[in-house]
Every structure is written in structure tokens, then in C-alpha cells.
Enzyme design. Structure first.
Site, short mmCIF file in Angstrom:
data_model
loop_
_atom_site.label_atom_id
_atom_site.label_comp_id
_atom_site.label_asym_id
_atom_site.label_seq_id
_atom_site.Cartn_x
_atom_site.Cartn_y
_atom_site.Cartn_z
CD GLU A 180 2.93 7.06 -4.37
OE1 GLU A 180 2.31 7.46 -3.36
OE2 GLU A 180 2.95 5.86 -4.73
CD GLU A 231 -2.14 -2.66 4.00
OE1 GLU A 231 -1.77 -1.48 4.13
OE2 GLU A 231 -3.32 -2.96 3.86
CG ASP A 279 -5.98 -2.88 1.19
OD1 ASP A 279 -6.13 -2.03 2.07
OD2 ASP A 279 -5.02 -2.87 0.40
CE LYS A 330 -6.51 0.77 -1.78
NZ LYS A 330 -5.81 -0.25 -0.95
CB CYS A 347 11.00 -10.65 -0.76
SG CYS A 347 11.84 -11.67 0.48
CG HIS A 373 13.27 -7.49 -4.00
ND1 HIS A 373 14.36 -6.99 -4.66
CD2 HIS A 373 13.46 -7.22 -2.70
CE1 HIS A 373 15.20 -6.45 -3.78
NE2 HIS A 373 14.68 -6.58 -2.59
#
Ligand code: CA
Length: 713
Positions: free
Chosen positions: A91, A205, A326, A353, A633, A637
């Protein structure tokens, strides 16, 4: 018009406009005493160089270079490239100073290149314990470095700040910016102002309490620390403003951290001597948990101005009072001076956001305009009298019926904007996305602290009720990137380009009347900045998220961009991106007019998803595993166990044998690769429930006839 109920009238302090009575006079004495090399003047007037993450302190990310322009950009080709030693998301915006290109990499590694030839000069590896990735919400990315004097600065994902010698990459000093025993992460670029290295952190988070710290650039000695949210009142307040802020919280918020991490945006104005801080979301996301009786919860989701030399509070503007979704205000902050309604103003602008584009007077914090740059459902508009958003009451209802727009990825995330003083336009790499937010106490009972659902809230990106086959089209429909040109003087849109893919790339503008952007499909493009016409594109073989930059050496202009798909958008959304076969090829690419470089040929092969003949788990175990998977996960993933392409897809092999799952997932056998073991966090039985869930998704995928293309040998 629907009747609007304001649910936010809680809390003693109005968040909207608390302006300071005066601004400090310019103080440039520290700059005068700065050592040779990069100084304040270098960053204020960089010419053909790019010495700070946003190029200049105003963070406009606009270069006056114009040798490459609308007439000849069609002749741009590859000058050189360098493959990077990582397979995680990239990034970072490179910096260019004194003939060297400086680039940070995942984990907080850094490299320097000869900016003309691409020769590698050095590679710094902070030797992060790769198991620390378990605390990274959004990949182990890094967005850039800072330069000052003869030093280069980079922060590593584990919360350390490193001062390196620009010439050799050798460590000059190192500090751990974390409060003891906390799991902060750093992905953002440091800034150096008045000789102080400024760094924030991430982790809201994971239950963090945000703060920004300033360190002496020469020694690493801590000079000040500004906490963005109050801690436990019983421990006393670090500043009077935090005592004021605490009145907008209730319950035992400090047990949840509070959030407000400043993980990306800063801007500095040497004239006002103010440092502007973009502050992140609340922790927990769910306000009902962290502040049960409501309240604005200062300073979450705010722009805060502090005195650069001391970190003392000056003013704040809260974009999302009592944030519940968020909606960070960590997004790119840009400073500019312009005529607004007949008055010359020093402004600060942001497209956070939450979907509103804000223009404020940066001296006083006065809100000048706010209008949504993307469709939103959580609020109708910003009341200019109070400076507050007028919420849709359904937005906090925790209803499976109400789609909150935007979702937690935001209508604009970290991807840098740019302001072009020639066109007078701000360009926003925006995104459409949505989410359902529900309270989920099954998860609260588990008391886990890192969690996409994070403590007593589930965020359902794509609800289970929607069959898998329908999800990709739905996702395409609700999630797509848009490139927007907006006039900050009028807060009106000038043009927009809908883009087919679901996440954005960072931007660069130049006085060649050009706008540059890469995309996740693997194209790097140049647009006419006036009208958005596409003038050039180059197939880069892999997705690009990072912002490009440009520089000049020996009278020749170069445009550089780092590619490497991943990050918050890249890792979890394989369900959306998978069919498009996204890849991570981490690579720095540098272009110039008539560049004749060529990229290597990369072999690829097709693999069919197979469900091997092993017993499947019970439905109860699959259900249990699904919740655990969502907590531990999914960020890496991918949702539904579909990988986005750069982290191994668990369904292709790994989940099949009990022994392999135990060795890797439980015991941490691939810890050196960044896959932490979860023994001590989960029982073996729970780890195996996740396996049962993954095996279940494997079976479903095999029944769908799923296949993938794998690049590389
Ligand atoms: Ca966040």
C-alpha cells in the site's frame, strides 16, 4: 421526507464545533536547526522530488512536473521494475530524495533503490515476529516512510518505530511506541514536523485506545503523546480535553479500549503550526456495548487539530458522532488555500468512510460545507446549523432488513485522494459497499478480542440467506469503485467514472493535467484530469492498491507505483474477487516516456477444487467452526473460506488431513510465513471445528465445480 429522529442527543458536549480562540504563530526555528539533508523547506518546496508521503505537508499528492502530459502520455513505457520480497499487500507510496527511491514493504520492511536505474541500494528487515500478524485486522501492510535530515523512518506492524540511515539502511535508533502489553499495530507512514517524528497506530478492531506520539527525530526521545479517547477516569485524565471528552462516554468504555486509533492521515500547516490528525472508529464498533447509554464518544471518527510542538488540543470536528459502523475519519486529509464564497480560506478537506465530503476552515475548525460524495443510507444530510449528520434511525436498529450504506470498508478508505491546484478539483477513489449490522451476543459471550464481528456485533457482509451462487453478482451490484472529481469550493461533483471492480486504487495528479491510478484487475491508467478521459493504460500482471508518485532526475520525469494486491479489501473478499483471479505480484514499477522495459512472462495453471474422501464433521461442529472462523480466520483467508488469492485457500488441500491442520493451525508450523498458531487461544477441539467448517465449504465449492488459476511455478 421521512421523519428523522435524532438518536444522538446524548452527551453534555456538542461535538460539532469546538474551536480554539486563537492559532499559534508560525514557528520555524526547529526547521532552521535541522541537520543537512531533508528539511522543512525540502518538504514545502520539493520541486521534482517527493520527500514526504503526501509529497508536501499539505498532502495534496500533486506534482508540478509536466514533461509527461496529456499530449504524450500515450508514449509512456516501463523504465524499470523491481520484484519485491513479499507476497502480502503493498500500500506504500515511494519517496524520492537525492536520487534515491524509498519504499516500505509489509511488516515494516523498507528498501531503497537508485531512482534512475532501479538498482537496489539496501533492504531493511525489522525482524518482526510473524505471529504478530494475529493482531493485524487488515493484512500486514505498510503505507510509507518519512525522511528528515539524513534519516529515513518506518514503523513496523508490531508497533516499533525505526530511524534508518538513508545511505545504508542501518538502524540509527528504534523505539517501541506501544503501551506495555498492548497489541497495537502500525501500518501508516510517519510524518516529521518541526523535527519531531509523528506516528499513530491501529488496533481499534482489537480493543485498542488510540494515541499519537511525537519523537525527537535525532534521538527517538518521546516528546509528547496525544490520546484520542479518554481512559478510565479513576486513573486521571492526561489532558483537560480528555476530561471533556469523557462526558460524552458512559458505562465502562475503557474496558473495550474505546478505539479512535489514528492509523493513517496527518497533515501539517507550518503557518498555523497545527498538526491535523484523522481519528478512527470506536472500539467496540457497537456503541451499545462500548457506551450503552449513547453519546458522541469523542474523539472517535473526528478530525483533531493539535499544536505540533506540544500535542496540545486546539479544535476538533467529529464526522460521525457515536460511531457505530466503523466510520473512521482516518482518511486522507488535504490542506489547500482557496476562495470559498468570496472569502480566502485556509481549508482542510476529507472524504471519510461515512460518505460525506467535508470542507473545514483549518484555522478555526469551522465547517464550511458537507455533502455526500456517494449514495448513503445511514444519514440523510449534515445539518449545517449544528454540523451534525442527521441519521436514519434504522441505521442503529441492528436489523437484518436494513442495509447500511456504506459498509465498514467505507465510501472511501485509505486509498489516497489528490488535489490538483490547476484544475481546482479533488479526486476521490470512492467505493460503493454496504453491510448489515446486527447485535450478536453469542459472540459477546466468547470474550474474544480480535474479531471481524468484534465483541457483541456481527457484521454480515453477505447474509447466509443469500445462496452462494447469487453472492458474486450481488456483491458486484453493491460494491463497485468510482473515480470522482469534486470541486471543494462548491462541494459539487464535476465528473465520475464508474469502475467495474469493487475496491479502489490510490491517486496521483500532475501539472501535465494527468491523473494516475492503478486497479485491482492489474491495469495502471492515466486520465485527463479535466474531464476523466482515459489516455493510457498498462497491464501490470497484478492488482494495484497503492498510490503512484512522480519525480524528476536529470531532466527526465518518472512515474512510479508499487503493486501488490491485498490489504483490507484484498484479503477477506475472495467470494467477490475470486472469479476474477486476483493475484499478488509485489513489484515496484517505474515508467517514463518511451520506456522500453518489459515485464517477465509468468506461467499459470488451472486447479480444480476437490473434496477428498475423508469424513466430514457434524452439523453442530460445522456451525461452531463457522463462528470461530469468522472470529479468527476470515480477515486473511476470506469469507466462506474463499481466499482472495494471496493467502492460501484452505480448501485446496490444507484442511483435508487432521494432522496437517493440527501442525499448522494449532501448533503454528507455518509461523515463519505469517500464519500464527492458535494453541492457547483455542482448544484443539475448537481448532478442529474450524477444520470441519472449512471442509464443509470445500464440499460446497467442489459441488459448484469451482476452479482457480494459480500463477507462478
Ligand atoms: Ca476500523
Amino acid at each position: 421526507m421521512k421523519k428523522i429522529m435524532n438518536l444522538l442527543a446524548i452527551g453534555a458536549v456538542s461535538s460539532a464545533l469546538i474551536a480554539c480562540s486563537q492559532s499559534e504563530q508560525t514557528n520555524t526555528s526547529a526547521a532552521a536547526a535541522a541537520p543537512a539533508g531533508v528539511t522543512e523547506q525540502t518538504i514545502l518546496q520539493p520541486g521534482g522530488e517527493w520527500p514526504s508521503i503526501g509529497r508536501t505537508y499539505d498532502e495534496q499528492r500533486h506534482s508540478p512536473l509536466n514533461a509527461i502530459n496529456t499530449d504524450n502520455v500515450g508514449n509512456m513505457g516501463l523504465a524499470w521494475y523491481a520484484d519485491l520480497p513479499t507476497k502480502r499487500g503493498v500500500e506504500a507510496t515511494p519517496l524520492m530524495y537525492d536520487g534515491k527511491l524509498f519504499l516500505s514493504l509489509p511488516w515494516g520492511q523498507a528498501m531503497a533503490f537508485d531512482a534512475k536505474t532501479g538498482q537496489t541500494l539496501w533492504h531493511f528487515d525489522p525482524q518482526v515476529d510473524k505471529a504478530y500478524s494475529r493482531y493485524a485486522c487488515c493484512d500486514v501492510v505498510n503505507r510509507g516512510m518519512a525522511l528528515w535530515g539524513s534519516n529515513a523512518y518506518v514503523a513496523s506492524i508490531d508497533g516499533r518505530l525505526h530511524a534508518l540511515d538513508q545511505a545504508t539502511g542501518k538502524t540509527m535508533w528504534e523505539v517501541d511506541t506501544k503501551i506495555a502489553n498492548h497489541t497495537y499495530t502500525i501500518t501508516g507512514a510517519p510524518r516529521v514536523v518541526n523535527g519531531l517524528v509523528i506516528i499513530g497506530n491501529g488496533g481499534a478492531e482489537m480493543g485498542a485506545r488510540g494515541y499519537v506520539t511525537a519523537y525527537d527525530s535525532a534521538t527517538g526521545e518521546q516528546k509528547w503523546r496525544f490520546f484520542t479517547v479518554p481512559g478510565n477516569p479513576a486513573d486521571g485524565f492526561e489532558s483537560p480535553e480528555l476530561e471533556m471528552a469523557a462526558k460524552t462516554w458512559n458505562g465502562e468504555w475503557w474496558k473495550h479500549g474505546g478505539g479512535g486509533t489514528a492509523w493513517d492521515a496527518f497533515a501539517f500547516d507550518p503557518e498555523t503550526d497545527m498538526l491535523y490528525i484523522g481519528v478512527g472508529n470506536g472500539s467496540t464498533w457497537n456503541r451499545k456495548v462500548r457506551s450503552p447509554d449513547g453519546g458522541d464518544n469523542l474523539f472517535v471518527s473526528s478530525i483533531v487539530a493539535v499544536k505540533a510542538d506540544t500535542g496540545e488540543y486546539v479544535w476538533h470536528y467529529q464526522t460521525t458522532p457515536g460511531d457505530h459502523w466503523d466510520y473512521t475519519a482516518t482518511q486522507h486529509l488535504i490542506l489547500a488555500d482557496m476562495d470559498v464564497e468570496g472569502e480566502q480560506r485556509k481549508i482542510i478537506m476529507q472524504a471519510p468512510k461515512n460518505g460525506f465530503f467535508y470542507v473545514l476552515d483549518r484555522v478555526t475548525g469551522e465547517l464550511l460545507s458537507a455533502d455526500n460524495y456517494m449514495p448513503i443510507t445511514w444519514a440523510t444530510h449534515v445539518d449545517m446549523e449544528t454540523g451534525r449528520p442527521v441519521e436514519n434511525p434504522m441505521a442503529r436498529a441492528s436489523s437484518m432488513e436494513f442495509q447500511v450504506v456504506p459498509g465498514p470498508s467505507g465510501a472511501h478508505n485509505w486509498h489516497p485522494m489528490t488535489y490538483n491546484p490547476d484544475t481546482g478539483l479533488t479526486y476521490i477513489p470512492a467505493m460503493a459497499n454496504s453491510a448489515l449490522y446486527i447485535d450478536d451476543h453469542r459472540i459477546a459471550d466468547r470474550k474474544v478480542v480480535w474479531n471481524i464481528h468484534y465483541n457483541a456485533e456481527a457484521v454480515v457482509f453477505l447474509p447466509d440467506e443469500i445462496p452462494f451462487e447469487q453472492r458474486a453478482p450481488i456483491a458486484d451490484m453493491v460494491a463497485s469503485a468510482v473515480l470522482i472529481a469534486r470541486d471543494p469550493k462548491t462541494n459539487q461533483e464535476v465528473w465520475r467514472i464508474p469502475q467495474g471492480y469493487y475496491s479502489s486504487g490510490g491517486l496521483l495528479s500532475t501539472s501535465g493535467n494527468l491523473l494516475f491510478q492503478g486497479d485491482l484487475d492489474g491495469d495502471f491508467r492515466a486520465y485527463n484530469a479535466t474531464n476523466g478521459e482515459e489516455l493510457w493504460s498498462y497491464p501490470t500482471q497484478g492488482g494495484i492498491m497503492a498510490a503512484p508518485m512522480t519525480y524528476e532526475i536529470d531532466g527526465e520525469q518518472y512515474v512510479a507505483v508499487a503493486q501488490g494486491w491485498g490489504g483490507e479489501s484484498g484479503l477477506p473478499f475472495g467470494v467477490i474477487s475470486g472469479p476474477k483471479n486476483m493475484f499478488n505480484i509485489s513489484r515496484l514499477m517505474v515508467f517514463k516516456l518511451d520506456g522500453k522495459g518489459e515485464l517477465p512472462v509468468i506461467p499459470s495453471k488451472e486447479e480444480v477444487l476437490a473434496d477428498v474422501d475423508l469424513p466430514h464433521g457434524s452439523p453442530e461442529s460445522v456451525a461452531e467452526g463457522k463462528i470461530l472462523y469468522g472470529q479468527y480466520c476470515v480477515f486473511c483467508h476470506g469469507g466462506n473460506a474463499v481466499s482472495a488469492g494471496l493467502i492460501p485457500d484452505l480448501r485446496y488441500g490444507l484442511a483435508n488431513t487432521y494432522a496437517a491442520w493440527e501442525a499448522i493451525v494449532h501448533k503454528g508450523g507455518l509461523g515463519a510465513n505469517g500464519m500464527p498458531g492458535w494453541e492457547g487461544f483455542m482448544s484443539l477441539e475448537e481448532t478442529m471445528a474450524i477444520r470441519d467448517y472449512v471442509r464443509h465449504e470445500t464440499k460446497l465449492g467442489a459441488e459448484r465445480g469451482e476452479r482457480r488459476i494459480v500463477r507462478g511455478d
